[in-house]
Design an enzyme around this catalytic site. Sequence first.
Site, mmCIF file in Angstrom:
data_model
loop_
_atom_site.group_PDB
_atom_site.id
_atom_site.type_symbol
_atom_site.label_atom_id
_atom_site.label_comp_id
_atom_site.label_asym_id
_atom_site.label_seq_id
_atom_site.Cartn_x
_atom_site.Cartn_y
_atom_site.Cartn_z
ATOM 1 N N ASP A 46 35.295 22.206 -56.786
ATOM 2 C CA ASP A 46 35.591 20.918 -56.309
ATOM 3 C C ASP A 46 35.781 19.924 -57.530
ATOM 4 O O ASP A 46 36.398 18.764 -57.436
ATOM 5 C CB ASP A 46 34.765 20.134 -55.233
ATOM 6 C CG ASP A 46 35.102 21.002 -54.021
ATOM 7 O OD1 ASP A 46 34.763 22.108 -53.658
ATOM 8 O OD2 ASP A 46 36.003 20.522 -53.170
ATOM 9 N N ARG A 93 36.745 11.411 -49.267
ATOM 10 C CA ARG A 93 35.752 12.081 -49.748
ATOM 11 C C ARG A 93 35.148 11.965 -51.235
ATOM 12 O O ARG A 93 36.131 11.804 -52.030
ATOM 13 C CB ARG A 93 36.070 13.649 -49.448
ATOM 14 C CG ARG A 93 36.159 13.753 -47.871
ATOM 15 C CD ARG A 93 36.286 15.388 -47.665
ATOM 16 N NE ARG A 93 35.302 16.157 -47.836
ATOM 17 C CZ ARG A 93 35.127 17.469 -47.696
ATOM 18 N NH1 ARG A 93 36.371 18.060 -47.380
ATOM 19 N NH2 ARG A 93 34.186 18.090 -47.865
ATOM 20 N N ARG A 102 41.352 19.991 -46.149
ATOM 21 C CA ARG A 102 40.314 19.961 -46.964
ATOM 22 C C ARG A 102 40.527 21.008 -48.048
ATOM 23 O O ARG A 102 41.619 21.842 -47.994
ATOM 24 C CB ARG A 102 38.927 20.564 -46.197
ATOM 25 C CG ARG A 102 39.102 21.163 -44.940
ATOM 26 C CD ARG A 102 39.649 22.750 -45.233
ATOM 27 N NE ARG A 102 38.867 23.412 -46.361
ATOM 28 C CZ ARG A 102 39.305 24.245 -46.973
ATOM 29 N NH1 ARG A 102 40.309 25.070 -46.946
ATOM 30 N NH2 ARG A 102 38.389 25.083 -47.925
ATOM 31 N N GLY A 103 39.647 21.207 -48.877
ATOM 32 C CA GLY A 103 39.951 21.853 -50.137
ATOM 33 C C GLY A 103 40.429 21.035 -51.178
ATOM 34 O O GLY A 103 41.314 20.191 -51.066
#
Length: 350
Positions: A242, A97, A54-55
């Site tokens: 993000d 995502r 993630r990230g």
Amino acid sequence: METSSLIAHPDHAVIWDQERLYLLDQRLLPQQSHFVVCETAADTGEAIRTMVVRGAPAIGVAAAYGVVLAARMRFAEAGEHWRAHLATDLVLLESARPTAINLHWAIERMRGLIGQLDHLDPVPALLAEAKRIHAEDVVANRTMGDLGAALITQPTAIITHCNAGALATGGYGTALGVVRSAHAAGNIRQVYADETRPWMQGARLTAWELQQSGIPVIVQTDHAAASLMARGEIGWVIVGSDRIAANGDVCNKIGTYGLAVLARHHGVKFMVAAPTSTIDLAVASGEDIPIEQRSADEVLGCAGQRICPEGVSAYNPVFDVTPAALVDVIVTERGVIEQPNVAKIQALFA
Ligand code: MRU
């Protein structure tokens, strides 16, 4: 490489070795060091969707390697007709995502190269490109580290939110890259890491990463920031992003907007560190950024145990948007933008 021989290190959350992709399972840190092995694009998409990795920049890097895995499988199946089903694999990876634009950015870059290749084995060229994306991210982080650290001119305490460190990137980190460089310069007295409900990226990942690097870190609940700022000890809030819109609005982990409001109220500076791959010129403002909504169960429970009464639901947007007007500075690898706006963001790309 056997997963048992891999050592968990924040800088090695995404590893390509001997034709396989290894992802440090960030859901289990810091209690367990376990690597998930991805052999296909489907494995990689699933790992991104389920938060093994993630990230924003890290999922872009992982997806680039996922494209290599997809091409390898399609070439083995169809030889010179390898392109036939590859487009579907790329869409699958890209949809893992919705919010972090780095995922789309990395896939687009791989797509661009695919368009230039002939019918021969595409894997060597695609692997070289994925490795370049990975390496360039680390270089960008180091540059941002230097640029961001130069803005912190005296020893201070800072607050960070979520994990925007080595774990969330190709290595070194964006917000935590600035913290690392500023700490090396003697200007970080203390890092306060918001625990970051519900995935606890701050309590688990930022705390682990900074502890490993010998940077003083204290974890606090997400609600402690206001009283801490009121004590006058905090010089900066430093976060990653993000997706940054063309007008400088910053999308980041849920709770970031609240921190920015608090920072402005208390006269604390608010810094966003993000590579240009996080800037999405195609979205005019933060209103147009798709915000990922995750399962209510993530909020209704804690450590795998339900804590809310049965029959109660939960609101679980996992990102929010901080208006550009609340951002003092965006640090990118191409330079620093103070008081971001459309013109300044455009100038960065000119
Ligand atoms: O849901 P996550 O853990 O992927 O969210 C990550 C963040 O919000 C980070 O702050 C952001 O991706 C920047 S990482 C350098």
